[in-house]
Design an enzyme around this catalytic site. Structure first.
Site, PDB file in Angstrom:
ATOM      1  N   CYS A 102       0.834  -1.197   0.000  1.00 26.13           N
ATOM      2  CA  CYS A 102       0.000   0.000   0.000  1.00 26.13           C
ATOM      3  C   CYS A 102       0.874   1.253   0.000  1.00 26.13           C
ATOM      4  O   CYS A 102       1.705   1.443   0.896  1.00 26.13           O
ATOM      5  CB  CYS A 102      -0.931   0.028   1.207  1.00 26.13           C
ATOM      6  SG  CYS A 102      -1.998   1.486   1.222  1.00 26.13           S
ATOM      7  N   HIS A 171       2.897  -6.171  -7.418  1.00 22.60           N
ATOM      8  CA  HIS A 171       2.376  -5.062  -8.229  1.00 22.60           C
ATOM      9  C   HIS A 171       3.563  -4.428  -8.944  1.00 22.60           C
ATOM     10  O   HIS A 171       4.566  -4.095  -8.321  1.00 22.60           O
ATOM     11  CB  HIS A 171       1.674  -4.040  -7.334  1.00 22.60           C
ATOM     12  CG  HIS A 171       1.099  -2.876  -8.088  1.00 22.60           C
ATOM     13  ND1 HIS A 171      -0.229  -2.822  -8.442  1.00 22.60           N
ATOM     14  CD2 HIS A 171       1.659  -1.752  -8.577  1.00 22.60           C
ATOM     15  CE1 HIS A 171      -0.449  -1.693  -9.112  1.00 22.60           C
ATOM     16  NE2 HIS A 171       0.687  -1.024  -9.204  1.00 22.60           N
TER      17      HIS A 171
END
EC number: 1.3.1.-
Length: 328
Positions: A102, A171
């Site tokens: 995050c 990611h």
């Protein structure tokens, strides 16, 4: 077949990304119905769980129709993460996932999420504590690195595998990139090709069409794909990708009737899980996404976001399906 501990997934599974204020049980229900193979809760604060914060506790809710389902945790304190893993295990998920990806300030600037990419020894210590705190498989979602100068994902993958994680989702951006620019899957492929890596490697970032999903599957050799933003208001992305993999054909987009029915299902689940007042309020953010590209939807949206009556929401959605057309 892909294997995560004792969890058997289909060949090349499609995963629903954990998205804050999106990946709640109502949203997961419509994604599961449309082909998501593995899903995660919104990320949950370890400190919130330990404090018994109501919002954090509610996020632990998982349902049998969602399985396999993972609970995702984030935090900056090793002991808090260990305790929250024990609490989460009692909620009965199929796995525990740790968020080291995050990028948002109020997470990363407190030493959690992607911030751990700047402190690999602490990341290893924290992951080890979580692995030891649960009998469930532990997985990790992370990014390529903090910035272009510290793309340390190869080291991260090896060290986390060595202490017992069962799968890794990467990611294809750094923390500094946030969600800007194109996701770089070349380093994800490098991790997958590393002969030391035996666990499943899932890729994440910029998959918004079946064609791109197949291209990246073939080019980068990952074991599966995690889909996030492309599924918001469009849970059909999962079935469309699977159909394209199997047949090479692009499914026609969902009809207006299908959009209305899935939106209704999402709304019904929202009422069931959140109660009438909150269920109506929090559904308002989704209407535009479900009916994107439709001419003259704005007046209906205004009515949908103003009404406080479940019956009226259903009636307006019926009106939408009976009167609108796709914009050219």
């Amino acid at each position: 077949m892909a294997q995560i501990g004792n969890i058997t997934l289909p060949d090349f599974p499609l995963l629903l990304a954990p998205m804050e204020d999106v990946s709640d049980p109502p949203f997961r229900a419509v994604c599961k119905a449309n082909g998501a193979d593995l899903m995660y809760t919104e990320f949950i604060s370890s400190e919130g769980l330990i404090r018994d914060a109501a919002k954090s506790r509610q996020k632990l809710d998982v349902f049998d129709y969602e399985r396999p389902i993972g609970i995702q945790l984030f935090g900056s304190d090793v002991e808090s993460m260990r305790e929250s893993a024990e609490i989460s295990t009692l909620a009965g998920p199929d796995l525990i996932d740790i968020n080291y990806g995050c990028p948002v300030k109020n997470v990363a600037c407190k030493g959690a999420g992607a911030a751990l990419l700047r402190d690999i020894p602490k990341m290893v210590e924290m992951t080890s504590a979580v692995v030891k705190a649960t009998h469930l498989p532990v997985t990790v979602k992370t990014r390529l690195g903090w910035d272009d100068a510290t793309k340390n994902i190869t080291e991260v993958a090896e060290r986390l595998q060595d202490i017992g994680i069962q799968a890794l989702t990467i990611h294809g951006r750094t923390r500094v990139q946030m969600y800007k620019g194109d996701a770089d899957w070349t380093l994800i492929a490098k991790v997958k090709e590393n002969p030391r890596i035996k666990i499943p490697i899932f890729g994440n970032g910029d998959i918004e069409t079946p064609q791109k999903a197949l291209e990246y599957r073939q080019r980068y050799g990952v074991d599966g794909i995690m889909i996030g933003r492309a599924s918001i208001g469009y849970p059909w992305i999962f079935r469309e990708i699977k159909h394209y993999f199997e047949t090479g054909e692009i499914l026609p987009p969902p009809t207006l009737q299908e959009r209305m029915e899935v939106c209704k299902m999402h709304f019904t689940k929202s009422l069931e899980w959140k109660g009438e007042r909150l269920g109506i309020f929090e559904m308002r953010r989704h209407y535009t996404n479900y009916f994107r590209g439709l001419a003259n939807f704005k007046p209906y949206r205004m009515r949908l976001v103003q009404t406080e009556s479940p019956e009226e929401v259903y009636n307006i959605l019926d009106e939408v399906a009976g009167s609108l057309v796709y914009a050219d």
